[in-house]
Design a protein around this motif. Structure first.
Motif, PDB file in Angstrom:
ATOM      1  N   GLU A 270       0.843  -1.191   0.000  1.00 33.29           N
ATOM      2  CA  GLU A 270       0.000   0.000   0.000  1.00 33.29           C
ATOM      3  C   GLU A 270       0.879   1.243   0.000  1.00 33.29           C
ATOM      4  O   GLU A 270       1.980   1.248   0.549  1.00 33.29           O
ATOM      5  N   PHE A 271       0.398   2.322  -0.620  1.00 34.70           N
ATOM      6  CA  PHE A 271       1.198   3.535  -0.714  1.00 34.70           C
ATOM      7  C   PHE A 271       0.318   4.768  -0.584  1.00 34.70           C
ATOM      8  O   PHE A 271      -0.920   4.699  -0.687  1.00 34.70           O
ATOM      9  N   GLU A 272       0.956   5.888  -0.334  1.00 33.21           N
ATOM     10  CA  GLU A 272       0.294   7.182  -0.319  1.00 33.21           C
ATOM     11  C   GLU A 272       0.969   8.076  -1.350  1.00 33.21           C
ATOM     12  O   GLU A 272       2.158   7.924  -1.633  1.00 33.21           O
ATOM     13  N   LEU A 273       0.221   9.003  -1.913  1.00 35.97           N
ATOM     14  CA  LEU A 273       0.759   9.973  -2.863  1.00 35.97           C
ATOM     15  C   LEU A 273       0.620  11.364  -2.252  1.00 35.97           C
ATOM     16  O   LEU A 273      -0.483  11.782  -1.896  1.00 35.97           O
ATOM     17  N   LYS A 274       1.742  12.056  -2.121  1.00 33.14           N
ATOM     18  CA  LYS A 274       1.752  13.388  -1.505  1.00 33.14           C
ATOM     19  C   LYS A 274       2.273  14.421  -2.494  1.00 33.14           C
ATOM     20  O   LYS A 274       3.301  14.211  -3.149  1.00 33.14           O
ATOM     21  N   VAL A 275       1.542  15.537  -2.618  1.00 34.42           N
ATOM     22  CA  VAL A 275       1.963  16.613  -3.508  1.00 34.42           C
ATOM     23  C   VAL A 275       3.138  17.343  -2.868  1.00 34.42           C
ATOM     24  O   VAL A 275       3.089  17.700  -1.691  1.00 34.42           O
ATOM     25  N   MET A 276       4.192  17.536  -3.645  1.00 33.78           N
ATOM     26  CA  MET A 276       5.353  18.259  -3.153  1.00 33.78           C
ATOM     27  C   MET A 276       5.321  19.710  -3.658  1.00 33.78           C
ATOM     28  O   MET A 276       4.903  19.952  -4.790  1.00 33.78           O
ATOM     29  N   PRO A 277       5.790  20.676  -2.832  1.00 37.39           N
ATOM     30  CA  PRO A 277       6.410  20.433  -1.528  1.00 37.39           C
ATOM     31  C   PRO A 277       5.439  20.502  -0.357  1.00 37.39           C
ATOM     32  O   PRO A 277       5.841  20.417   0.788  1.00 37.39           O
ATOM     33  N   GLN A 278       4.128  20.687  -0.614  1.00 36.05           N
ATOM     34  CA  GLN A 278       3.192  20.900   0.487  1.00 36.05           C
ATOM     35  C   GLN A 278       2.963  19.656   1.340  1.00 36.05           C
ATOM     36  O   GLN A 278       2.634  19.745   2.518  1.00 36.05           O
ATOM     37  N   HIS A 280       0.554  17.502   0.689  1.00 38.89           N
ATOM     38  CA  HIS A 280      -0.896  17.235   0.697  1.00 38.89           C
ATOM     39  C   HIS A 280      -1.180  15.828   0.187  1.00 38.89           C
ATOM     40  O   HIS A 280      -0.642  15.391  -0.828  1.00 38.89           O
ATOM     41  N   ASP A 281      -2.037  15.086   0.901  1.00 46.88           N
ATOM     42  CA  ASP A 281      -2.385  13.714   0.541  1.00 46.88           C
ATOM     43  C   ASP A 281      -3.421  13.717  -0.587  1.00 46.88           C
ATOM     44  O   ASP A 281      -4.531  14.232  -0.427  1.00 46.88           O
ATOM     45  N   LEU A 282      -3.059  13.108  -1.726  1.00 46.89           N
ATOM     46  CA  LEU A 282      -3.956  13.114  -2.889  1.00 46.89           C
ATOM     47  C   LEU A 282      -5.162  12.198  -2.719  1.00 46.89           C
ATOM     48  O   LEU A 282      -6.087  12.254  -3.540  1.00 46.89           O
ATOM     49  N   MET A 283      -5.162  11.362  -1.681  1.00 46.93           N
ATOM     50  CA  MET A 283      -6.329  10.515  -1.448  1.00 46.93           C
ATOM     51  C   MET A 283      -7.581  11.364  -1.235  1.00 46.93           C
ATOM     52  O   MET A 283      -8.704  10.909  -1.452  1.00 46.93           O
ATOM     53  N   GLU A 284      -7.377  12.606  -0.812  1.00 49.62           N
ATOM     54  CA  GLU A 284      -8.511  13.506  -0.581  1.00 49.62           C
ATOM     55  C   GLU A 284      -9.037  14.107  -1.895  1.00 49.62           C
ATOM     56  O   GLU A 284     -10.076  14.766  -1.904  1.00 49.62           O
TER      57      GLU A 284
END
Length: 307
Positions: A270-278, A280-284
């Motif tokens: 399982e993984f998470e994707l986060k927008v850089m550099p903030q 922010h979790d893209l799951m939202e």
């Protein structure tokens, strides 16, 4: 880099709501110099540090480092070569040292960036935020040599021999790692353990949003068209990969691509994707388009959720 003394950095950190990131260097150690080349010049690290931290870099012999050494590396720990490279995060409000990287091997630039993002996910300088409680180091057991068995004495002699040959371990510990280990210990002891009924209810709960994302939809890159497509850079602990998407693709397509075509050695993780550099979790934002989510020519960090 902030050119401030320790007290000035704390005041500035409190005013700007930024953590203090300290790099104490032994300039005779090549590994410390390598940080300047590999870590502090990495663009993703630079952007993240600039946004969320006040960055201080001192030589261990710099008078400006005296307060830091006195507070956080007492009893001559700054003279121990096994404690370098040394980087830490300090809360400007309380002066509490909440995260430490000390000794070798130091993380790669991408791994260090991921660890900073993970730290910012769990800690906050916002008013009334509840950060993980940093536990104090467990006291070491005092050895009574007169009561030691022959086996214990041999083990102690072996350890002393290793240390005398330059194989000593860093004397600095990471309070954040202790926090995690204490939380794990509490879980093992059953602290706050759910009742049988609660466990049955949890088992019957609906699957997570991540598990509901399709894993059988490989991504086919569209033809390059600056008006309708964009390239997105994905950074991960082992490097980076770049893929082209349509601006009107849903963010869910990013997850579908990685689930259908996982990175080597990460199958089923399982993984998470986060927008850089903030961070922010893209799951939202699964139902937003790539353009609406601000991902045009963007950078995304892939964080794998594994032990």
């Amino acid at each position: 880099m902030a050119h401030l003394d320790w007290d000035g950095a704390r005041e500035q950190g409190k005013e700007d709501k930024k953590w203090i990131l300290v790099n104490l260097q032994d300039m005779s150690d090549f590994n410390c110099q390598a940080l300047n080349r590999d870590i502090w010049k990495d663009e993703a690290v630079r952007q993240l540090v600039s946004e969320h931290f006040l960055f201080l870099q001192f030589s261990k012999d710099d008078p400006r480092a005296d307060q830091y050494v006195t507070f956080y590396l007492p009893n001559g720990q700054h003279e121990n070569p096994d404690n370098y490279p040394h980087v830490s995060i300090v809360d400007p409000r309380t002066g509490e040292q909440v995260k430490v990287w000390s000794g070798r091997p130091f993380p790669s630039a991408s791994a260090f960036h991921a660890e900073l993002v993970e730290f910012l996910d769990r800690y906050s300088l916002a008013a009334h935020s509840k950060n993980p409680i940093v536990k104090t180091k467990r006291p070491e057991r005092v050895l009574d040599v007169d009561r030691m068995t022959e086996e214990e004495m041999l083990e102690m002699a072996l350890q002393n021999s290793l240390e005398s040959n330059g194989n000593a371990k860093p004397s600095v510990y990471d309070p954040d790692e202790l926090t995690r280990s204490f939380l794990a210990d509490d879980g093992d002891k059953g602290k706050g353990k759910a009742t049988a009924g609660e466990e049955e209810a949890a088992a019957a709960a609906e699957p997570s949003a991540f598990s509901r994302i399709a894993s059988d939809r490989p991504h086919v890159e569209p033809e390059n068209d600056p008006q309708t497509t964009t390239r997105i850079q994905f950074r991960h602990p082992d490097g980076r990969v770049i893929r082209r998407f349509r601006l009107d693709d849903r963010v869910a397509r990013l997850y579908e691509w990685l689930k259908a075509e996982p990175l080597e050695g990460r199958e089923g993780v399982e993984f998470e994707l986060k927008v850089m550099p903030q961070g922010h979790d893209l799951m939202e934002d699964l139902d937003k388009t790539v353009e609406e989510a601000g991902l045009k020519q963007g950078t995304v960090m892939i964080e794998f959720l594994e032990e």
